[in-house]
Design a protein around this motif. Structure first.
Motif, PDB file in Angstrom:
ATOM      1  N   ILE A 136      62.537  18.645  58.559  1.00  0.00           N
ATOM      2  CA  ILE A 136      62.517  19.359  57.276  1.00  0.00           C
ATOM      3  C   ILE A 136      61.278  18.985  56.473  1.00  0.00           C
ATOM      4  CG2 ILE A 136      63.750  19.700  55.092  1.00  0.00           C
ATOM      5  CD1 ILE A 136      66.361  19.297  56.699  1.00  0.00           C
ATOM      6  N   THR A 146      62.792  23.468  49.458  1.00  0.00           N
ATOM      7  CA  THR A 146      63.023  24.558  48.513  1.00  0.00           C
ATOM      8  C   THR A 146      61.869  24.654  47.513  1.00  0.00           C
ATOM      9  OG1 THR A 146      65.399  24.237  48.765  1.00  0.00           O
ATOM     10  CG2 THR A 146      64.675  25.523  46.863  1.00  0.00           C
ATOM     11  N   THR A 201      69.056  15.221  51.650  1.00  0.00           N
ATOM     12  CA  THR A 201      69.126  15.932  50.368  1.00  0.00           C
ATOM     13  C   THR A 201      67.742  16.043  49.737  1.00  0.00           C
ATOM     14  OG1 THR A 201      71.371  15.072  50.038  1.00  0.00           O
ATOM     15  CG2 THR A 201      70.258  15.962  48.103  1.00  0.00           C
ATOM     16  N   GLY A 237      66.654  26.480  52.321  1.00  0.00           N
ATOM     17  CA  GLY A 237      66.526  25.143  51.745  1.00  0.00           C
ATOM     18  C   GLY A 237      67.596  24.864  50.709  1.00  0.00           C
ATOM     19  N   TYR A 250      73.793  19.080  52.253  1.00  0.00           N
ATOM     20  CA  TYR A 250      73.505  17.646  52.228  1.00  0.00           C
ATOM     21  C   TYR A 250      74.034  17.000  50.950  1.00  0.00           C
ATOM     22  CZ  TYR A 250      70.643  16.851  56.403  1.00  0.00           C
ATOM     23  OH  TYR A 250      70.205  16.676  57.690  1.00  0.00           O
ATOM     24  N   SER A 276      65.772  15.080  58.990  1.00  0.00           N
ATOM     25  CA  SER A 276      64.989  15.078  57.756  1.00  0.00           C
ATOM     26  C   SER A 276      63.495  15.106  58.039  1.00  0.00           C
ATOM     27  CB  SER A 276      65.346  13.857  56.906  1.00  0.00           C
ATOM     28  OG  SER A 276      66.706  13.895  56.554  1.00  0.00           O
ATOM     29  N   PHE A 297      70.957  24.316  52.627  1.00  0.00           N
ATOM     30  CA  PHE A 297      71.026  22.999  53.252  1.00  0.00           C
ATOM     31  C   PHE A 297      70.999  21.882  52.213  1.00  0.00           C
ATOM     32  CE2 PHE A 297      69.696  25.325  57.103  1.00  0.00           C
ATOM     33  CZ  PHE A 297      70.736  24.928  57.919  1.00  0.00           C
ATOM     34  N   PHE A 298      70.333  22.118  51.092  1.00  0.00           N
ATOM     35  CA  PHE A 298      70.385  21.146  49.994  1.00  0.00           C
ATOM     36  C   PHE A 298      71.825  20.993  49.523  1.00  0.00           C
ATOM     37  CE2 PHE A 298      70.607  20.477  45.379  1.00  0.00           C
ATOM     38  CZ  PHE A 298      70.051  19.213  45.296  1.00  0.00           C
ATOM     39  N   CYS A 333      65.574  18.550  51.755  1.00  0.00           N
ATOM     40  CA  CYS A 333      65.913  19.958  51.493  1.00  0.00           C
ATOM     41  C   CYS A 333      65.466  20.398  50.103  1.00  0.00           C
ATOM     42  CB  CYS A 333      67.406  20.183  51.677  1.00  0.00           C
ATOM     43  SG  CYS A 333      67.922  20.046  53.389  1.00  0.00           S
TER      44      CYS A 333
END
Length: 180
Positions: free
Chosen positions: A52, A153, A146, A111, A118, A49, A114-115, A149
Motif C-alpha cells: 500500500i 487515500t 490504517t 483507500g 483497517y 502495508s 480499506f482505511f 490506507c
C-alpha cells in the motif's frame, strides 16, 4: 437545446462525504466480521502495508508530475521553457490525464474502504488486546495498515486534484499566463 450526441462525458471530483460513507461502511462491516470470525482470520502481516505504501508513492509521483505538466512554474513560463499552463500537446496527453483522474478516483474510494476496514480491525484489536495474545500481536500491523490506507487515500485525492486542467483564456498571449 441539447447536442445531438447528448451531454459530454464528465468526471466529478470525489466528494468527501463519499469517502466518509465508504470508510464508515468498511469499518462497520469489518467490526462485525472480526467480532464473529477472528479465530479464523490469518495473522496480519506488515507486507500488505508495504504494498500500500508503494502504491501511495506511485500515486504521489504521478500527482507531482501531472501537476508539474499542467501548471508549470512562473519562472519556466517566463523563460520560455514551459508552455502556457494547462496546454496539452495532443489528445494522447488529455487521454493520459483522464486515465490518471479515473485511477485517482478509484484509488481514493478503495483507500477509504480499506482505511475503514483497517480502522475497524484496529478498534477491535485494541479492545481485545488485553484479553487475547493474538490480538495484541496483530495490533501493530493493523495500525500500520490504517496509516498506509490513509496515506493512499490522501495521495489519490492529490492526484485527482492535480488532474484538473486550469482555465484557459484564448485571448491571452503566452507571455502573460493566468495564475492558477
Amino acid at each position: 437545446m441539447s447536442d445531438e450526441h447528448g451531454p459530454g462525458p464528465s468526471l466529478r471530483p470525489t466528494a468527501p462525504s463519499t469517502l466518509a460513507v465508504v470508510g464508515l461502511a468498511g469499518a462497520a462491516l469489518t467490526l462485525l466480521l472480526v467480532a464473529r470470525y477472528y479465530q479464523d482470520f490469518p495473522n496480519l502481516s506488515g507486507y500488505n502495508s508495504l504494498v500500500i505504501f508503494a502504491l501511495t508513492a506511485l500515486l504521489a509521483w504521478l500527482a507531482w508530475s501531472t501537476r508539474r505538466t499542467l501548471r508549470p512554474s512562473d519562472r519556466r513560463v517566463r523563460e520560455g521553457a514551459g508552455g502556457a499552463p494547462g496546454r496539452l500537446d495532443g489528445p494522447e496527453h488529455a487521454l493520459q490525464i483522464a486515465r490518471f483522474a479515473v485511477l485517482a478516483k478509484a484509488a481514493a474510494i478503495a483507500g477509504a474502504a480499506f482505511f475503514g476496514a483497517y480502522l475497524g480491525f484496529t478498534v477491535w484489536l485494541t479492545i481485545q488486546s488485553e484479553r487475547l495474545t493474538a490480538a495484541a500481536d496483530d495490533l501493530s500491523a493493523a495500525v500500520i495498515g490504517t496509516i498506509a490506507c490513509a496515506s493512499l487515500t490522501a495521495a489519490a485525492i492529490w492526484l485527482e486534484h492535480s488532474c484538473r486542467i486550469p482555465p484557459q483564456d484564448d485571448d491571452q498571449d503566452a507571455e502573460h499566463p493566468t495564475r492558477p
